[in-house]
Design a protein around this motif. Structure first.
Motif, PDB file in Angstrom:
ATOM      1  N   ALA A  67       0.876  -1.309   0.285  1.00 57.11           N
ATOM      2  CA  ALA A  67      -0.132  -0.173  -0.080  1.00 57.11           C
ATOM      3  C   ALA A  67       0.819   1.364   0.057  1.00 57.11           C
ATOM      4  O   ALA A  67       1.831   1.298   0.871  1.00 57.11           O
ATOM      5  N   GLU A  68       0.425   2.236  -0.724  1.00 55.71           N
ATOM      6  CA  GLU A  68       1.478   3.484  -0.948  1.00 55.71           C
ATOM      7  C   GLU A  68       1.905   3.872   0.337  1.00 55.71           C
ATOM      8  O   GLU A  68       3.111   4.054   0.488  1.00 55.71           O
ATOM      9  N   PRO A  69       1.101   4.318   1.287  1.00 54.52           N
ATOM     10  CA  PRO A  69       1.597   5.013   2.459  1.00 54.52           C
ATOM     11  C   PRO A  69       2.509   4.281   3.356  1.00 54.52           C
ATOM     12  O   PRO A  69       3.038   4.725   4.136  1.00 54.52           O
ATOM     13  N   LEU A  70       2.476   2.798   2.961  1.00 58.20           N
ATOM     14  CA  LEU A  70       3.048   2.011   4.012  1.00 58.20           C
ATOM     15  C   LEU A  70       4.276   1.485   3.114  1.00 58.20           C
ATOM     16  O   LEU A  70       5.093   0.584   3.568  1.00 58.20           O
ATOM     17  N   GLN A  71       4.837   2.193   2.056  1.00 57.25           N
ATOM     18  CA  GLN A  71       5.851   1.460   1.347  1.00 57.25           C
ATOM     19  C   GLN A  71       7.483   2.009   1.891  1.00 57.25           C
ATOM     20  O   GLN A  71       7.202   2.826   2.879  1.00 57.25           O
ATOM     21  N   ARG A  72       8.378   1.535   1.775  1.00 55.00           N
ATOM     22  CA  ARG A  72       9.625   1.602   2.026  1.00 55.00           C
ATOM     23  C   ARG A  72       9.684   1.616   3.531  1.00 55.00           C
ATOM     24  O   ARG A  72      10.679   2.040   4.272  1.00 55.00           O
ATOM     25  N   ARG A  73       9.170   0.460   4.127  1.00 56.26           N
ATOM     26  CA  ARG A  73       9.217   0.187   5.492  1.00 56.26           C
ATOM     27  C   ARG A  73       9.798  -1.447   5.524  1.00 56.26           C
ATOM     28  O   ARG A  73       9.683  -2.016   6.598  1.00 56.26           O
ATOM     29  N   GLY A  74      10.071  -2.005   4.476  1.00 56.43           N
ATOM     30  CA  GLY A  74      10.356  -3.199   4.613  1.00 56.43           C
ATOM     31  C   GLY A  74       9.595  -4.407   4.504  1.00 56.43           C
ATOM     32  O   GLY A  74       9.876  -5.605   4.390  1.00 56.43           O
ATOM     33  N   TYR A  75       7.993  -4.138   4.221  1.00 58.41           N
ATOM     34  CA  TYR A  75       7.223  -5.117   4.364  1.00 58.41           C
ATOM     35  C   TYR A  75       7.297  -6.010   3.038  1.00 58.41           C
ATOM     36  O   TYR A  75       7.149  -7.381   3.141  1.00 58.41           O
ATOM     37  N   ALA A  76       7.690  -5.560   1.756  1.00 50.45           N
ATOM     38  CA  ALA A  76       7.721  -6.356   0.537  1.00 50.45           C
ATOM     39  C   ALA A  76       8.779  -7.179   0.675  1.00 50.45           C
ATOM     40  O   ALA A  76       8.823  -8.533   0.392  1.00 50.45           O
ATOM     41  N   GLY A  77      10.102  -6.902   1.346  1.00 53.05           N
ATOM     42  CA  GLY A  77      11.158  -7.491   1.684  1.00 53.05           C
ATOM     43  C   GLY A  77      10.887  -8.788   2.575  1.00 53.05           C
ATOM     44  O   GLY A  77      11.304  -9.837   2.271  1.00 53.05           O
ATOM     45  N   GLN A  78       9.980  -8.818   3.611  1.00 57.71           N
ATOM     46  CA  GLN A  78       9.628  -9.466   4.430  1.00 57.71           C
ATOM     47  C   GLN A  78       8.623 -10.369   3.946  1.00 57.71           C
ATOM     48  O   GLN A  78       8.838 -11.558   4.233  1.00 57.71           O
ATOM     49  N   MET A  79       7.832 -10.054   3.004  1.00 62.25           N
ATOM     50  CA  MET A  79       6.988 -10.740   2.429  1.00 62.25           C
ATOM     51  C   MET A  79       7.845 -11.856   1.447  1.00 62.25           C
ATOM     52  O   MET A  79       7.612 -13.098   1.396  1.00 62.25           O
ATOM     53  N   LEU A  80       8.959 -11.169   0.541  1.00 64.36           N
ATOM     54  CA  LEU A  80       9.779 -12.132  -0.269  1.00 64.36           C
ATOM     55  C   LEU A  80      10.362 -13.390   0.718  1.00 64.36           C
ATOM     56  O   LEU A  80      10.380 -14.453   0.374  1.00 64.36           O
ATOM     57  N   GLN A  81      11.197 -12.890   1.726  1.00 65.32           N
ATOM     58  CA  GLN A  81      11.702 -13.928   2.638  1.00 65.32           C
ATOM     59  C   GLN A  81      10.889 -14.885   2.838  1.00 65.32           C
ATOM     60  O   GLN A  81      11.160 -16.152   3.190  1.00 65.32           O
ATOM     61  N   PHE A  82       9.716 -14.569   3.291  1.00 67.85           N
ATOM     62  CA  PHE A  82       8.502 -15.611   3.701  1.00 67.85           C
ATOM     63  C   PHE A  82       8.236 -16.419   2.588  1.00 67.85           C
ATOM     64  O   PHE A  82       8.141 -17.675   2.875  1.00 67.85           O
ATOM     65  N   LEU A  83       7.920 -15.883   1.465  1.00 68.30           N
ATOM     66  CA  LEU A  83       7.639 -16.813   0.368  1.00 68.30           C
ATOM     67  C   LEU A  83       8.833 -17.778  -0.017  1.00 68.30           C
ATOM     68  O   LEU A  83       8.522 -18.916  -0.405  1.00 68.30           O
TER      69      LEU A  83
END
Ligand SMILES: CC(C)(COP(=O)(O)OP(=O)(O)OC[C@H]1O[C@@H](n2cnc3c(N)ncnc32)[C@H](O)[C@@H]1OP(=O)(O)O)[C@@H](O)C(=O)NCCC(=O)NCCS
Length: 146
Positions: A67-83
């Motif tokens: 979500a745009e306001p929540l970008q650059r907090r590492g969330y996508a990175g954490q999602m990728l590591q989980f995947l």
């Protein structure tokens, strides 16, 4: 922060999917057969990912968006590591098809170039797609060992 697999009412996350893929029709094509994961931060759906099978040994990340306001907090990175750890139990390789502009992002997570599908974004989308003013033409596939 928790990551949950969502099986019902996947359409509810369409505004997030559309950040990564501007065509509702294209999203609809992989959403039904794909696994959907949602990262919740303080109870809010912050990041989504959709993964489908890509042959017997491989899976493909079809959609990743924060979500745009929540970008650059590492969330996508954490999602990728989980995947990576989740799918390592079933597959040897994860593919992702993306635009030229996203290559540096995925390279950070160990993806390397695989192949390209020429004119994908022109042939399969009703409208031209622009990212930072540059038209997306070929689908660039990257791969990562799991
Ligand atoms: C790409 C995206 C999923 C990253 O989500 P995020 O939760 O902000 O990711 P992270 O916080 O883990 O990582 C952010 C980092 O990636 C960088 N980044 C974002 N887009 C990038 C790109 N195209 N190329 C290189 N780096 C990029 C950010 O600058 C940031 O770097 P910093 O931490 O050094 O400032 C998010 O920007 C997004 O939803 N974009 C729109 C949808 C999209 O393009 N999805 C991918 C399509 S396959």
């Amino acid at each position: 922060m928790e990551i949950m697999k969502v099986e019902q009412r996947k359409d509810a996350f369409m505004p997030l999917f559309l950040l990564a893929d501007p065509s509702k029709d294209m999203v609809g094509k992989y959403l039904d057969q794909g696994d959907l994961f949602v990262l919740y931060a303080d109870g809010v759906a912050a990041c989504v990912a959709v993964v489908v099978e890509y042959g017997p040994d491989a899976c493909e990340l079809k959609n990743l968006a924060t979500a745009e306001p929540l970008q650059r907090r590492g969330y996508a990175g954490q999602m990728l590591q989980f995947l990576f750890s989740t799918y390592a139990q079933r597959y040897r390789t994860m593919y992702v098809g993306t635009s030229m502009q996203m290559l540096p992002y995925y390279r950070r997570f160990g993806f390397v170039p695989s192949h390209k599908v020429a004119n994908f974004f022109v042939d399969f989308y009703p409208e031209p797609i622009y990212e930072n003013g540059i038209q997306c033409v070929d689908m660039e596939y990257l791969k990562r060992s799991l």
